[in-house]
Design a protein around this motif. Structure first.
Motif, PDB file in Angstrom:
ATOM      1  N   TRP A 251       0.829  -1.215   0.000  1.00  0.00           N
ATOM      2  CA  TRP A 251       0.000   0.000   0.000  1.00  0.00           C
ATOM      3  C   TRP A 251       0.860   1.261   0.000  1.00  0.00           C
ATOM      4  O   TRP A 251       0.559   2.251   0.653  1.00  0.00           O
ATOM      5  N   GLY A 252       1.989   1.202  -0.721  1.00  0.00           N
ATOM      6  CA  GLY A 252       2.864   2.359  -0.858  1.00  0.00           C
ATOM      7  C   GLY A 252       3.855   2.541   0.277  1.00  0.00           C
ATOM      8  O   GLY A 252       4.683   3.457   0.227  1.00  0.00           O
ATOM      9  N   VAL A 253       3.809   1.688   1.287  1.00  0.00           N
ATOM     10  CA  VAL A 253       4.722   1.808   2.430  1.00  0.00           C
ATOM     11  C   VAL A 253       5.840   0.779   2.285  1.00  0.00           C
ATOM     12  O   VAL A 253       5.567  -0.430   2.245  1.00  0.00           O
ATOM     13  N   PRO A 254       7.105   1.213   2.207  1.00  0.00           N
ATOM     14  CA  PRO A 254       8.212   0.250   2.117  1.00  0.00           C
ATOM     15  C   PRO A 254       8.204  -0.709   3.305  1.00  0.00           C
ATOM     16  O   PRO A 254       7.975  -0.294   4.452  1.00  0.00           O
ATOM     17  N   LEU A 255       8.451  -1.977   3.040  1.00  0.00           N
ATOM     18  CA  LEU A 255       8.422  -2.976   4.100  1.00  0.00           C
ATOM     19  C   LEU A 255       9.442  -2.703   5.194  1.00  0.00           C
ATOM     20  O   LEU A 255       9.240  -3.109   6.347  1.00  0.00           O
ATOM     21  N   GLN A 256      10.515  -2.025   4.856  1.00  0.00           N
ATOM     22  CA  GLN A 256      11.522  -1.755   5.877  1.00  0.00           C
ATOM     23  C   GLN A 256      10.970  -0.862   6.984  1.00  0.00           C
ATOM     24  O   GLN A 256      11.424  -0.929   8.134  1.00  0.00           O
ATOM     25  N   TYR A 257       9.970  -0.037   6.679  1.00  0.00           N
ATOM     26  CA  TYR A 257       9.351   0.801   7.705  1.00  0.00           C
ATOM     27  C   TYR A 257       8.313   0.034   8.511  1.00  0.00           C
ATOM     28  O   TYR A 257       7.934   0.454   9.611  1.00  0.00           O
ATOM     29  N   PHE A 294      -2.360  -5.790   7.377  1.00  0.00           N
ATOM     30  CA  PHE A 294      -2.207  -4.694   6.414  1.00  0.00           C
ATOM     31  C   PHE A 294      -1.376  -5.154   5.220  1.00  0.00           C
ATOM     32  O   PHE A 294      -1.719  -4.911   4.057  1.00  0.00           O
ATOM     33  N   THR A 295      -0.297  -5.849   5.511  1.00  0.00           N
ATOM     34  CA  THR A 295       0.595  -6.343   4.456  1.00  0.00           C
ATOM     35  C   THR A 295      -0.053  -7.482   3.676  1.00  0.00           C
ATOM     36  O   THR A 295      -0.025  -7.503   2.437  1.00  0.00           O
ATOM     37  N   ASP A 296      -0.648  -8.428   4.395  1.00  0.00           N
ATOM     38  CA  ASP A 296      -1.317  -9.551   3.737  1.00  0.00           C
ATOM     39  C   ASP A 296      -2.363  -9.067   2.741  1.00  0.00           C
ATOM     40  O   ASP A 296      -2.456  -9.565   1.605  1.00  0.00           O
ATOM     41  N   SER A 297      -3.174  -8.085   3.173  1.00  0.00           N
ATOM     42  CA  SER A 297      -4.285  -7.629   2.340  1.00  0.00           C
ATOM     43  C   SER A 297      -3.796  -7.035   1.026  1.00  0.00           C
ATOM     44  O   SER A 297      -4.426  -7.217  -0.030  1.00  0.00           O
ATOM     45  N   TYR A 298      -2.663  -6.356   1.071  1.00  0.00           N
ATOM     46  CA  TYR A 298      -2.142  -5.746  -0.161  1.00  0.00           C
ATOM     47  C   TYR A 298      -1.703  -6.816  -1.155  1.00  0.00           C
ATOM     48  O   TYR A 298      -2.091  -6.790  -2.330  1.00  0.00           O
ATOM     49  N   PHE A 299      -0.889  -7.748  -0.697  1.00  0.00           N
ATOM     50  CA  PHE A 299      -0.352  -8.740  -1.630  1.00  0.00           C
ATOM     51  C   PHE A 299      -1.444  -9.686  -2.138  1.00  0.00           C
ATOM     52  O   PHE A 299      -1.377 -10.160  -3.272  1.00  0.00           O
ATOM     53  N   LYS A 300      -2.442  -9.942  -1.315  1.00  0.00           N
ATOM     54  CA  LYS A 300      -3.562 -10.766  -1.799  1.00  0.00           C
ATOM     55  C   LYS A 300      -4.384 -10.014  -2.841  1.00  0.00           C
ATOM     56  O   LYS A 300      -5.000 -10.635  -3.712  1.00  0.00           O
ATOM     57  N   LYS A 301      -4.369  -8.695  -2.765  1.00  0.00           N
ATOM     58  CA  LYS A 301      -5.115  -7.894  -3.730  1.00  0.00           C
ATOM     59  C   LYS A 301      -4.403  -7.810  -5.074  1.00  0.00           C
ATOM     60  O   LYS A 301      -5.025  -7.895  -6.136  1.00  0.00           O
TER      61      LYS A 301
END
Length: 525
Positions: A251-257, A294-301
């Protein structure tokens, strides 16, 4: 004071780092490398393989990438060039003996019965056991196959890696394995060793089936799709669904953050954390769950996981916790959509003369080439180095535990030896280099190890926390979600202040990169 003899096995990423930091401490290490060049496994990867970490995260602390490298995720050739440049910059080639394969190591001078009852590592807690014991390392020279020489050393460092050397291939019932297959069945290691031209010729115009669904499997499938297209689709047998993602942002947020700063580590329990951090991790646990969702929902989308039956049952964070996720090759699911790659979820399969038969399906997946991208027997490779049966039995622990290394470097029971480069993280090169720096400081007398009992307790705590967050998908020796915490432990042992960013908010919320640790010694204790 005279420096002791140190032998390093392997001139890959970890071996180069160990060599460099030993030389800085005044040692003259001998590095045995079985191949003709530095770089380790990076010299033997499919041509399409790229970094999983951005180049700013995958670098040595004091050696940036060349400005000529513009790719955010450099390919294997660029990585090899980077490692070669590092070796040249610090004059490491002079310490490497190429075409030398270590085939055995034996500890002599102290009986095993005495080692077992020591309270302190090596009997004294220092690196060299007061000169009582030494290692005899048997080396085979490729120029003279079958001939060996024995090299004596006071300290042995194993930098043999986990992703090379001894392939892991599934076992099959009689007459249902590769022996009945009329095509060609190989491991991904064999495919990589062919070189790009020969590998392309092997799969060109062929029906290729790949067993596996992590990085090497994905890269080889992408190469096959580029060569053959939908006319001869590449089939992937997906035995376990994985989080293979198209980018390192959600969702536009780098995973490192989200996962790799110090604040994110506050959300989880940690080894040796103390009461305050333990209470805080318990209190913040719901936030950790929300970030994972939050992360799961993005990649599943953005990925058609359900459509192709490859949606993981575990969360993205679980995958992170046991280091089982990959960055997808570019346009991977476009290739699936067009039919160049066919995904076949399957828990079990067997061979026939014309291909493979998937459990539950009547038809055979007709194949000319089957490639096992099924990993390596890394623990067995580690065991095989030792002549001592006791060392063989204890060095890697059991399959249900992490590899029992204190600070992921020192086995509490095996004297005058370290293993560098065996654990995984979000940036392996940084983890290995910091371990190398820690080891060089220890060998130089910078600190002493605690008792064997305390080291074993620390190993058990890391094991417990790894299992807590990876669950039934436990995979050994992964530091990804606690990388900063681990690096802080190394820094504290060496006497360095790990608080490297200016300002509390920057320290807490900004990801730490290898560049932050450049000139660590000059930043105060």
């Amino acid at each position: 004071m005279e420096k002791k003899r140190v032998c390093v096995v392997g001139a890959g990423v970890s071996g180069l780092a160990v060599c460099k930091h030993l030389v800085e401490k005044g040692f003259q290490p001998v590095v045995f490398e079985a191949c003709t060049a530095v770089g380790g496994q990076w010299t033997r990867t499919p041509a399409s393989t790229r970094l999983q970490t951005s180049r700013n995260g995958y670098r040595f602390t004091d050696f940036p990438w060349s400005e000529s490298v513009k790719d955010e995720f450099p390919d294997s050739k660029q990585v090899v060039e980077y490692l070669e440049s590092y070796a040249r910059r610090f004059c490491l080639h002079r310490y490497v003996r190429f075409n030398r394969k270590v085939v055995a190591a034996e500890y002599v001078g102290v009986k095993e019965e005495e080692i077992k009852v020591w309270d302190l590592w090596s009997g004294s807690g220092d690196a060299f056991a007061g000169g009582r014991g030494e290692w005899h390392v048997t080396v085979e020279t490729s120029e003279r196959p079958g001939s060996t020489e024995v090299h004596a050393t006071d300290f042995l460092v194993l930098c043999i890696g986990r992703f090379s050397g001894l392939p892991a291939i599934p076992t099959f019932p009689t007459n249902k394995g590769p022996e009945v297959f009329e095509g060609k069945a190989i491991h991904s290691m064999d495919y990589a060793d062919m070189g790009s031209f020969a590998a392309a010729q092997l799969v060109k115009g062929k029906r290729v089936t790949i067993v596996g669904f992590l990085k090497s499997a994905l890269d080889i499938a992408a190469e096959c799709a580029n060569i053959n297209g939908p006319e001869n689709p590449c089939t992937m047998l997906v035995r376990t669904n994985k989080w293979n993602v198209p980018s390192l942002a959600a969702w536009g947020v780098p995973l490192q953050y989200l996962f790799f700063n110090r604040f994110s580590e506050l959300l989880f329990h940690k080894p040796e954390e103390g009461i305050v951090l333990s209470v805080l991790a318990t209190f913040l646990a719901p936030l950790a769950w929300l970030i994972s969702k939050f992360t799961d929902s993005y990649f599943k989308k953005v990925m058609p996981l359900q459509k192709y039956g490859v949606a993981p049952e575990h969360s993205f964070f679980n995958a992170l916790a046991f280091c089982a996720l990959s960055l997808l090759p570019e346009n991977f699911y476009d290739r699936v959509e067009e039919g160049s790659i066919v995904l076949k979820p399957s828990k079990a399969f067997e061979f026939g003369k014309n291909g493979v038969r998937i459990d539950g399906e009547a038809s055979v997946v007709e194949s000319d080439v089957v490639i096992f991208a099924t990993g390596y027997q890394s623990d067995q490779k580690l065991r095989d180095i030792f002549l001592s049966q006791w060392f063989k039995d204890i060095v890697a622990g059991s399959e249900n535990t992490t590899v029992p290394l204190y600070r992921h470097c020192i086995h509490p029971q095996i004297p005058q030896m370290a293993v560098i480069g065996y654990c995984e993280s979000a940036s392996n090169i940084h983890t290995y280099e910091m371990g190398a720096k820690w080891l060089a400081c220890f060998l130089d007398g910078g600190f002493r190890l605690p008792s064997k009992r305390r080291m074993e307790k620390s190993v058990m705590e890391w094991d417990s926390h790894s299992k807590k967050y990876s669950g039934k998908n436990f995979r050994r020796s992964c530091l990804a979600y606690l990388h900063n915490w681990y690096i802080d432990q190394l820094c504290n042992d060496m006497g360095y202040n790990p608080r490297l960013k200016k300002g509390f908010l920057a320290y807490l919320f900004l990801p730490h990169s290898p560049a932050d640790y450049a000139d660590l010694e000059s930043k105060g204790k």
